[in-house]
Design an enzyme around this catalytic site. Sequence first.
Site, PDB file in Angstrom:
ATOM      1  N   TRP A 165       0.834  -1.215   0.000  1.00 40.03           N
ATOM      2  CA  TRP A 165       0.000   0.000   0.000  1.00 40.03           C
ATOM      3  C   TRP A 165       0.860   1.253   0.000  1.00 40.03           C
ATOM      4  CZ3 TRP A 165      -4.427  -0.275  -2.070  1.00 40.03           C
ATOM      5  CH2 TRP A 165      -5.153  -1.463  -1.997  1.00 40.03           C
ATOM      6  N   ASP A 213      -1.630   6.679   6.279  1.00 37.16           N
ATOM      7  CA  ASP A 213      -2.722   5.852   5.748  1.00 37.16           C
ATOM      8  C   ASP A 213      -3.032   4.808   6.812  1.00 37.16           C
ATOM      9  OD1 ASP A 213      -4.353   4.001   4.596  1.00 37.16           O
ATOM     10  OD2 ASP A 213      -3.005   3.493   2.937  1.00 37.16           O
ATOM     11  N   LYS A 260     -12.708  -1.678   7.168  1.00 38.70           N
ATOM     12  CA  LYS A 260     -12.007  -2.625   8.039  1.00 38.70           C
ATOM     13  C   LYS A 260     -12.464  -2.416   9.481  1.00 38.70           C
ATOM     14  CE  LYS A 260      -8.572  -1.949   4.577  1.00 38.70           C
ATOM     15  NZ  LYS A 260      -8.606  -3.183   3.839  1.00 38.70           N
TER      16      LYS A 260
HETATM   17  N1  PMP Z   1      -4.387   1.510   2.161  1.00 36.84           N
HETATM   18  C1  PMP Z   1      -4.418   0.392   2.904  1.00 36.84           C
HETATM   19  C2  PMP Z   1      -3.437   0.223   4.023  1.00 36.84           C
HETATM   20  C3  PMP Z   1      -5.372  -0.597   2.625  1.00 36.84           C
HETATM   21  O1  PMP Z   1      -5.399  -1.722   3.340  1.00 36.84           O
HETATM   22  C4  PMP Z   1      -6.290  -0.397   1.569  1.00 36.84           C
HETATM   23  C5  PMP Z   1      -7.366  -1.398   1.223  1.00 36.84           C
HETATM   24  N2  PMP Z   1      -7.110  -2.700   1.449  1.00 36.84           N
HETATM   25  C6  PMP Z   1      -6.186   0.766   0.823  1.00 36.84           C
HETATM   26  C7  PMP Z   1      -5.237   1.709   1.152  1.00 36.84           C
HETATM   27  C8  PMP Z   1      -7.113   1.039  -0.325  1.00 36.84           C
HETATM   28  O2  PMP Z   1      -8.315   1.401   0.218  1.00 36.84           O
HETATM   29  P1  PMP Z   1      -9.603   1.719  -0.674  1.00 36.84           P
HETATM   30  O3  PMP Z   1     -10.014   0.430  -1.289  1.00 36.84           O
HETATM   31  O4  PMP Z   1     -10.552   2.242   0.352  1.00 36.84           O
HETATM   32  O5  PMP Z   1      -9.213   2.724  -1.678  1.00 36.84           O
END
Ligand code: PMP
Length: 357
Positions: free
Chosen positions: A102, A169, A193
Amino acid sequence: MARVYNFSAGPAVLPEPVLKRAQKELVEYGNAGMSVMEMSHRGKDFMAIAEKAEADLRELMGIPSNYKVLFLQGGASQQFSAVPLNLAAPGQKVDYINTGSWSKKAVAEAKRYTSVRDAGTTDGTNVPTQAELDLDPEAAYVHYTPNETIQGLAFDYIPDTGDVPLVADMSSTILSQPIDVSRYGVIYAGAQKNIGPAGLTVVIVREDLVGKAREETPVLLDWKTQVDADSMYNTPPTYAWYLAGLVFEWLKDLGGLSGMAEINRRKAEKLYAAIDDSGIYSNPVAPHVRSWMNVPFLLNNPDLDNLFLEEAAKQGLSTLKGHRSVGGMRASIYNAMPEEGVDALIDFMADFERRRG
Ligand code: PMP
């Protein structure tokens, strides 16, 4: 059909009392004569829901009054774009700490808008120490991912970035333990989550960082637009916002984030112990930075992966397949995963090892 133990990384398990309450209120909310889904976001019933959710989140996280809280759409991924657009002039240097999948996605998006420096990169099994960080005091901000959802890797400290705003994030760790919000410039998280259902994104931003977006920033990505409109510049994700509010109430009833953290620590420690003490399961992450929320593990014989998943599913242990990029298994054990679910998984893993190991 009984409810299973759902180990999905997100959308993920929600607290059962929250779902039951939503069910009770689904068709008619209070005296409104309609569902929350059907209400105007500007009506008094929804405004009360929205304000209470924000107040409860502020109380749970101890958010100081000089921070704004936004309830947006677009997911954490949209904030990958919003962060550089709001905080960095074109070409201005920004620091990114890169600890996994991520982080990499955040870096790739920021590179489209500005000049990204590598403030520290690891192979996804450890985090850089404070001393190992290469921080530029001229950077517009420092971005990091406190919990890498795919690698199952979590920082065990908050980076000290001096006067440079720290941006996190927090998608897969928010609300899992108390944090000092005042150490951050910006915190953002997709809801699916630990907050509620998909479709909602929470952004917590220090006041002085609002109103600096570059001119071409799309109006919906400019935090100032949303601050000025109380997150209602356009129609917000009303039902997800309401459900998040129910989750916040559930957390408060359980004693808030320190109580939750104790449970989360216990759940994670026993699952990692079961992995480490076994003869067939392994986890590559350095023990002091193992995530309490996402627990990936490999079987020493990957040919047994599918059998493991099939047999687990028959025991009501669902969605244990690891992310396609890393393979193996992953048990996401967010706040709403009951301790009994972790116990059931540990029992199953031991039984599987006895029979197939
Ligand atoms: N950052 C992290 C740490 C994540 O776990 C996720 C989703 N698994 C995201 C960003 C992306 O999130 P979204 O699908 O809400 O864009």
